[in-house]
Design an enzyme around this catalytic site. Structure first.
Site, PDB file in Angstrom:
ATOM      1  N   ARG A  40      -7.860  -0.595  -6.501  1.00 53.98           N
ATOM      2  CA  ARG A  40      -7.709   0.787  -5.673  1.00 53.98           C
ATOM      3  C   ARG A  40      -7.702   2.013  -6.576  1.00 53.98           C
ATOM      4  O   ARG A  40      -7.594   2.622  -7.418  1.00 53.98           O
ATOM      5  CB  ARG A  40      -7.262   1.282  -5.062  1.00 53.98           C
ATOM      6  CG  ARG A  40      -6.699  -0.106  -4.120  1.00 53.98           C
ATOM      7  CD  ARG A  40      -5.686  -0.140  -2.406  1.00 53.98           C
ATOM      8  NE  ARG A  40      -6.040   0.851  -1.745  1.00 53.98           N
ATOM      9  CZ  ARG A  40      -5.311   1.106  -0.520  1.00 53.98           C
ATOM     10  NH1 ARG A  40      -4.001   1.007  -0.423  1.00 53.98           N
ATOM     11  NH2 ARG A  40      -6.065   2.362  -0.002  1.00 53.98           N
ATOM     12  N   ASP A  54      -2.070  10.809  -1.902  1.00 57.95           N
ATOM     13  CA  ASP A  54      -2.055  10.017  -2.886  1.00 57.95           C
ATOM     14  C   ASP A  54      -2.597  10.410  -4.293  1.00 57.95           C
ATOM     15  O   ASP A  54      -2.695   9.963  -5.288  1.00 57.95           O
ATOM     16  CB  ASP A  54      -3.330   8.976  -2.924  1.00 57.95           C
ATOM     17  CG  ASP A  54      -3.285   8.370  -1.249  1.00 57.95           C
ATOM     18  OD1 ASP A  54      -2.750   8.454  -0.103  1.00 57.95           O
ATOM     19  OD2 ASP A  54      -2.601   6.886  -1.509  1.00 57.95           O
ATOM     20  N   ARG A  72       1.247  -1.090  -0.085  1.00 60.70           N
ATOM     21  CA  ARG A  72      -0.249  -0.240   0.236  1.00 60.70           C
ATOM     22  C   ARG A  72       0.515   1.329   0.668  1.00 60.70           C
ATOM     23  O   ARG A  72       1.996   1.195   0.265  1.00 60.70           O
ATOM     24  CB  ARG A  72      -1.281  -0.053   1.158  1.00 60.70           C
ATOM     25  CG  ARG A  72      -0.398  -0.673   2.481  1.00 60.70           C
ATOM     26  CD  ARG A  72      -0.060  -0.255   3.593  1.00 60.70           C
ATOM     27  NE  ARG A  72       0.309   1.621   2.903  1.00 60.70           N
ATOM     28  CZ  ARG A  72       0.874   1.829   3.229  1.00 60.70           C
ATOM     29  NH1 ARG A  72       2.002   2.023   4.078  1.00 60.70           N
ATOM     30  NH2 ARG A  72       1.080   3.794   3.367  1.00 60.70           N
ATOM     31  N   GLY A  73       0.275   2.789  -0.099  1.00 59.32           N
ATOM     32  CA  GLY A  73       1.154   3.702  -0.469  1.00 59.32           C
ATOM     33  C   GLY A  73       0.810   4.147  -1.611  1.00 59.32           C
ATOM     34  O   GLY A  73       1.181   3.339  -2.471  1.00 59.32           O
ATOM     35  N   ALA A  74       1.164   5.153  -2.099  1.00 53.52           N
ATOM     36  CA  ALA A  74       0.971   5.665  -3.443  1.00 53.52           C
ATOM     37  C   ALA A  74       1.913   5.349  -4.191  1.00 53.52           C
ATOM     38  O   ALA A  74       1.976   4.341  -5.310  1.00 53.52           O
ATOM     39  CB  ALA A  74       0.383   6.635  -3.504  1.00 53.52           C
ATOM     40  N   ASN A 117      -5.195  12.475   0.425  1.00 55.61           N
ATOM     41  CA  ASN A 117      -4.888  11.213   1.842  1.00 55.61           C
ATOM     42  C   ASN A 117      -5.226  10.795   2.365  1.00 55.61           C
ATOM     43  O   ASN A 117      -6.426  11.261   3.097  1.00 55.61           O
ATOM     44  CB  ASN A 117      -3.501  12.620   2.463  1.00 55.61           C
ATOM     45  CG  ASN A 117      -2.462  11.445   2.936  1.00 55.61           C
ATOM     46  OD1 ASN A 117      -1.548  10.806   1.785  1.00 55.61           O
ATOM     47  ND2 ASN A 117      -1.772  11.920   4.495  1.00 55.61           N
ATOM     48  N   LYS A 118      -4.931  10.371   3.284  1.00 56.24           N
ATOM     49  CA  LYS A 118      -5.373   9.164   4.444  1.00 56.24           C
ATOM     50  C   LYS A 118      -6.216  10.000   4.722  1.00 56.24           C
ATOM     51  O   LYS A 118      -6.080  10.718   5.448  1.00 56.24           O
ATOM     52  CB  LYS A 118      -4.346   8.598   5.574  1.00 56.24           C
ATOM     53  CG  LYS A 118      -4.824   7.266   6.526  1.00 56.24           C
ATOM     54  CD  LYS A 118      -5.692   6.742   5.699  1.00 56.24           C
ATOM     55  CE  LYS A 118      -5.117   5.715   4.384  1.00 56.24           C
ATOM     56  NZ  LYS A 118      -6.318   4.606   3.855  1.00 56.24           N
ATOM     57  N   GLN A 120      -1.956   2.537   9.754  1.00 57.38           N
ATOM     58  CA  GLN A 120      -1.044   2.323   9.524  1.00 57.38           C
ATOM     59  C   GLN A 120       0.349   3.101   9.933  1.00 57.38           C
ATOM     60  O   GLN A 120       1.443   2.617   9.596  1.00 57.38           O
ATOM     61  CB  GLN A 120      -0.921   2.910   7.655  1.00 57.38           C
ATOM     62  CG  GLN A 120      -1.884   2.231   6.609  1.00 57.38           C
ATOM     63  CD  GLN A 120      -2.991   2.425   6.601  1.00 57.38           C
ATOM     64  OE1 GLN A 120      -3.989   2.874   8.054  1.00 57.38           O
ATOM     65  NE2 GLN A 120      -3.545   2.530   5.934  1.00 57.38           N
TER      66      GLN A 120
HETATM   67  O1  MRU Z   1      -4.663   3.184   2.645  1.00 61.95           O
HETATM   68  P1  MRU Z   1      -2.872   3.298   2.502  1.00 61.95           P
HETATM   69  O2  MRU Z   1      -1.989   3.201   3.130  1.00 61.95           O
HETATM   70  O3  MRU Z   1      -2.169   3.072   0.714  1.00 61.95           O
HETATM   71  O4  MRU Z   1      -2.793   5.177   2.526  1.00 61.95           O
HETATM   72  C1  MRU Z   1      -1.664   5.422   1.950  1.00 61.95           C
HETATM   73  C2  MRU Z   1      -1.351   6.942   2.262  1.00 61.95           C
HETATM   74  O5  MRU Z   1      -2.295   8.032   2.369  1.00 61.95           O
HETATM   75  C3  MRU Z   1      -0.082   7.147   2.644  1.00 61.95           C
HETATM   76  O6  MRU Z   1      -0.298   9.392   2.899  1.00 61.95           O
HETATM   77  C4  MRU Z   1       0.110   7.771   0.898  1.00 61.95           C
HETATM   78  O7  MRU Z   1       0.015   7.134  -0.343  1.00 61.95           O
HETATM   79  C5  MRU Z   1       1.088   8.593   0.205  1.00 61.95           C
HETATM   80  S1  MRU Z   1       2.650   7.797   0.303  1.00 61.95           S
HETATM   81  C6  MRU Z   1       3.994   8.641   0.389  1.00 61.95           C
END
Ligand code: MRU
Length: 358
Positions: free
Chosen positions: A87, A239, A53-55, A249-250, A198
């Site tokens: 996603r 993201d 996970r993470g963009a 973002n999250k 996370q």
């Molecule tokens: O749902 P996730 O864990 O994929 O969400 C991740 C985030 O929100 C991060 O802040 C974002 O992807 C930036 S990652 C460098």
């Protein structure tokens, strides 16, 4: 990043190109386990269930997913469609698939496999370089704060935008690692980041691996800490950043930005170029992922005997909603930290760093 003292990337191809090894992030922080993706379906599943996970890492995994599809003889279009459906919010996914398609589509079928593995590796190498550059630019901001106050710089971050969210270094955490490695005294407030935690499970784990001083806080504590002068700056990831500087973002990032704005705490967002969606004029059009209610009603943890169990935290039958991201308007963002430098969160600001987009 060093894990248990060994330099490690979050995704890496097997030497014979029969698979790609990832860290199963659903097992952290309780277990550190790798697994190997061998098929397109494995890659799509890993992204959907958030083993990765993470963009940026979602984009890198999708690239390897295309390479795995080429191993299996799956056509390019259905392979990209399968991965694109995993996603919706992180634009790095669509970006990586478009890049793979642009390289592979003109090639003959028997040339695509080798080209796909080479392009996926290039995407990963570039991500590492982008994140390192973000680290350098962001570390200068942290150092500037350190020069104006005694004691450690207190940085608040939300979710995990670190090494585990990218191929290496991270986006929001890259400046923290760079500043820490350069000897700048700092301490990180880590939002737990419900519902999937996370922050508590991933950010705390990787900061600990690197030896960075940190404290985990509940999501609701940030505003209080800011009111009392205990946060010097916030740095989060994104993201998808719209062309006007709005950032998705999250979930919960927006509330942190509001609290930071109200308390005069600088609020920075770190991102690599592939996270910018130049096709969107504002963040209002960013698709927000809605995930399973069980992520809200249940929580995983480790018992004293070392068993990892999931328990329910809500009354049986209470419904739950789970929007996974929110959009922070550009007006609440002090600056965007990119691989090309720091700019205002605005269309003009972004164009000053990416003039080829004019
Ligand atoms: O749902 P996730 O864990 O994929 O969400 C991740 C985030 O929100 C991060 O802040 C974002 O992807 C930036 S990652 C460098």
């Amino acid at each position: 990043m060093n894990v248990n003292g060994l330099p490690t990337r979050t995704i890496a191809p097997l030497p014979d190109l029969s698979g790609a090894t990832i860290i199963d992030q659903t097992r952290l922080p309780f277990r550190y386990e790798s697994l190997t993706l061998r098929t397109l379906a494995d890659a799509a599943e890993a992204i959907s269930v958030m083993q990765v996970r993470g963009a940026p890492l979602i984009g890198a995994t999708a690239a390897y997913g295309v390479a795995l599809a080429m191993n299996e003889g799956v056509d390019l279009d259905p392979a990209c469609a399968t991965l694109a459906a995993t996603r919706p919010t992180a634009v790095n996914l669509a970006w990586a698939l478009a890049r793979m398609r642009a390289v592979l589509a003109p090639l003959a079928a028997d040339e695509r496999r080798a080209a796909a593995w080479a392009e996926a590796a290039a995407i990963c190498d570039e991500d590492v370089a982008l994140c390192q550059a973000i680290g350098g630019h962001g570390a200068a901001l942290i150092r500037a704060v350190a020069e104006q106050k005694p004691g450690p710089v207190n940085v608040l971050t939300h979710c995990n935008a670190g090494w585990l969210a990218t191929v290496d270094w991270g986006t929001a955490l890259a400046p923290i690692y760079a500043a820490f490695d350069a000897g700048v005294p700092l301490h990180v407030w880590v939002d737990e980041t419900r519902p999937r935690n996370q922050g508590a499970s991933l950010t705390a784990w990787e900061l600990k691996q690197h030896g960075v001083p940190h404290t985990v806080i509940v999501d609701n504590a940030g505003g209080h800490l800011m009111q009392h002068g205990r946060v010097d700056l916030c740095i989060v990831g994104t993201d998808r950043t719209a062309a006007n500087g709005d950032v998705a973002n999250k979930i919960g990032t927006y509330l942190k930005a509001l609290a930071a704005f109200d308390n005069g705490v600088p609020f920075y967002v770190a991102l690599p170029g592939p996270t910018i969606d130049w096709s969107l004029d504002s963040g209002r059009a960013i698709p927000i992922e809605e995930r399973r209610a069980e992520e809200v009603t249940c929580i995983a943890g480790e018992t004293e005997s070392g068993a990892v169990v999931t328990v329910r935290v809500t009354p049986a039958g209470s419904p739950a909603a789970n929007p996974a991201f929110d959009v922070t308007p550009a007006r609440l963002v002090s600056g965007l930290i990119t691989e090309r430098g720091v700019c205002p969160a605005s269309h003009e600001g972004l164009l000053s760093l990416y003039p080829e987009r004019r």
